[in-house]
Structure formats: C-alpha cells, structure tokens
Design an enzyme around this catalytic site. Sequence first.
Site, PDB file in Angstrom:
ATOM      1  N   LEU A  95       0.811  -1.211   0.000  1.00 36.09           N
ATOM      2  CA  LEU A  95       0.000   0.000   0.000  1.00 36.09           C
ATOM      3  C   LEU A  95       0.849   1.267   0.000  1.00 36.09           C
ATOM      4  O   LEU A  95       0.586   2.197  -0.779  1.00 36.09           O
ATOM      5  CB  LEU A  95      -0.944  -0.015   1.208  1.00 36.09           C
ATOM      6  CG  LEU A  95      -1.945   1.114   1.299  1.00 36.09           C
ATOM      7  CD1 LEU A  95      -2.884   1.097   0.107  1.00 36.09           C
ATOM      8  CD2 LEU A  95      -2.741   0.986   2.587  1.00 36.09           C
ATOM      9  N   GLU A 118      12.461  12.963   4.541  1.00 34.94           N
ATOM     10  CA  GLU A 118      13.292  12.590   5.683  1.00 34.94           C
ATOM     11  C   GLU A 118      12.720  11.316   6.276  1.00 34.94           C
ATOM     12  O   GLU A 118      11.509  11.125   6.295  1.00 34.94           O
ATOM     13  CB  GLU A 118      13.300  13.666   6.772  1.00 34.94           C
ATOM     14  CG  GLU A 118      14.044  14.926   6.419  1.00 34.94           C
ATOM     15  CD  GLU A 118      13.157  15.998   5.810  1.00 34.94           C
ATOM     16  OE1 GLU A 118      13.692  17.010   5.342  1.00 34.94           O
ATOM     17  OE2 GLU A 118      11.917  15.815   5.772  1.00 34.94           O
ATOM     18  N   ASN A 123      14.635   3.507  10.921  1.00 37.21           N
ATOM     19  CA  ASN A 123      13.424   2.948  10.317  1.00 37.21           C
ATOM     20  C   ASN A 123      13.794   2.116   9.086  1.00 37.21           C
ATOM     21  O   ASN A 123      13.615   2.535   7.941  1.00 37.21           O
ATOM     22  CB  ASN A 123      12.435   4.062   9.962  1.00 37.21           C
ATOM     23  CG  ASN A 123      11.066   3.521   9.602  1.00 37.21           C
ATOM     24  OD1 ASN A 123      10.901   2.353   9.275  1.00 37.21           O
ATOM     25  ND2 ASN A 123      10.081   4.404   9.653  1.00 37.21           N
ATOM     26  N   TYR A 130      11.760   3.000   0.419  1.00 39.46           N
ATOM     27  CA  TYR A 130      12.171   4.157  -0.377  1.00 39.46           C
ATOM     28  C   TYR A 130      13.314   3.802  -1.325  1.00 39.46           C
ATOM     29  O   TYR A 130      13.299   4.206  -2.494  1.00 39.46           O
ATOM     30  CB  TYR A 130      12.566   5.321   0.531  1.00 39.46           C
ATOM     31  CG  TYR A 130      11.462   5.767   1.464  1.00 39.46           C
ATOM     32  CD1 TYR A 130      10.145   5.826   1.054  1.00 39.46           C
ATOM     33  CD2 TYR A 130      11.744   6.120   2.778  1.00 39.46           C
ATOM     34  CE1 TYR A 130       9.130   6.224   1.914  1.00 39.46           C
ATOM     35  CE2 TYR A 130      10.743   6.527   3.642  1.00 39.46           C
ATOM     36  CZ  TYR A 130       9.434   6.571   3.205  1.00 39.46           C
ATOM     37  OH  TYR A 130       8.437   6.968   4.057  1.00 39.46           O
TER      38      TYR A 130
END
Length: 162
Positions: A95, A118, A123, A130
């Site tokens: 998603l 950012e 994470n 990304y």
Amino acid sequence: MYKITPLKHHHIPEIAALEAAAFSAPWDEAALGGELENPLALWLVAEDEGNAAAQTKTGEGETGTVLGYVGSQTCFEEADILNVCTAPAARRRGLAQALMLELEAQLAPKGVERITLEVRASNDAAIALYEGLGYTQVGLRKGYYEKPREDALILQKRIVSP
C-alpha cells in the site's frame, strides 16, 4: 481492495488518529485540515473498497476506512514528502508503495523533477521501501526527530515528467 483518492475533509479524523498512533509528533486535525487549503499540497488517501460494513455515507458519497496516506508540498520543481503512513492492519501489502507511485504520477505532469523526504535513521522498513522505489541518500539531519531524539536521513529521487 482499495482506491487512492485525493484528501477530503471527511478523511481528517481517521488520518489524525493514524498519525497519533504512528508518530511521536503527530499532525493534529487542524494542521491536516490546513493542507486542504494549501495550494502547494497534494495528499492522497487509500480507502478500503472491499469492506462494505466499514463504509459510511458522507456528503461526498460512500467512503471506506482509511488504510493509508501520503502528503506532500511542492515548491517549483521540487516536492517534499511530509508524511507516509499505513494502518497497522494494512502493512506489508504494498500500500505505501502504491501511494508513493501514485504521488509521483500526479506530481510529474506538474513539473516536479525531484522528490525529497526525511526518514528516521533507524526505520529500516521505510528505508528499504524508499530505496526500492529509487530514492538515494543525499544528506543527514542530525537530531532532527524528537521523542526519541534521532538523526534523519534525507532521501531524494529524480522523476521524469511524461
């Protein structure tokens, strides 16, 4: 099943609830509502289409439960992603990737050439997402995040208009 639509006023309470559950410095309803009036903003929402019991009637037709969202602001040829979030039950199903790709598809014809964001240095899941979408690290913001204090990686992607 889900559909991706532009942010509408009726999405704000659910998005604010997701923000509060996911982030240590969440956007509140007033800040989110302000984005509806911001001509530089583009926010997209993924709504559940498959759960008729979760759908409600609003002045804007039937709407489903908010499964996730992405928000951005554009200045000339560059857009900044402000937030990306998916509901816990909707994670690991592609998603967030779909939201990011749709955002790129809508920004490219507007002349956007670069998208910047950012992300917390810890994470790993978001960084992997990304990087899988073609973002690369272009910088570091020391102590950017609070609660807890943490560095932010600055990631950027070049996009090509159609």
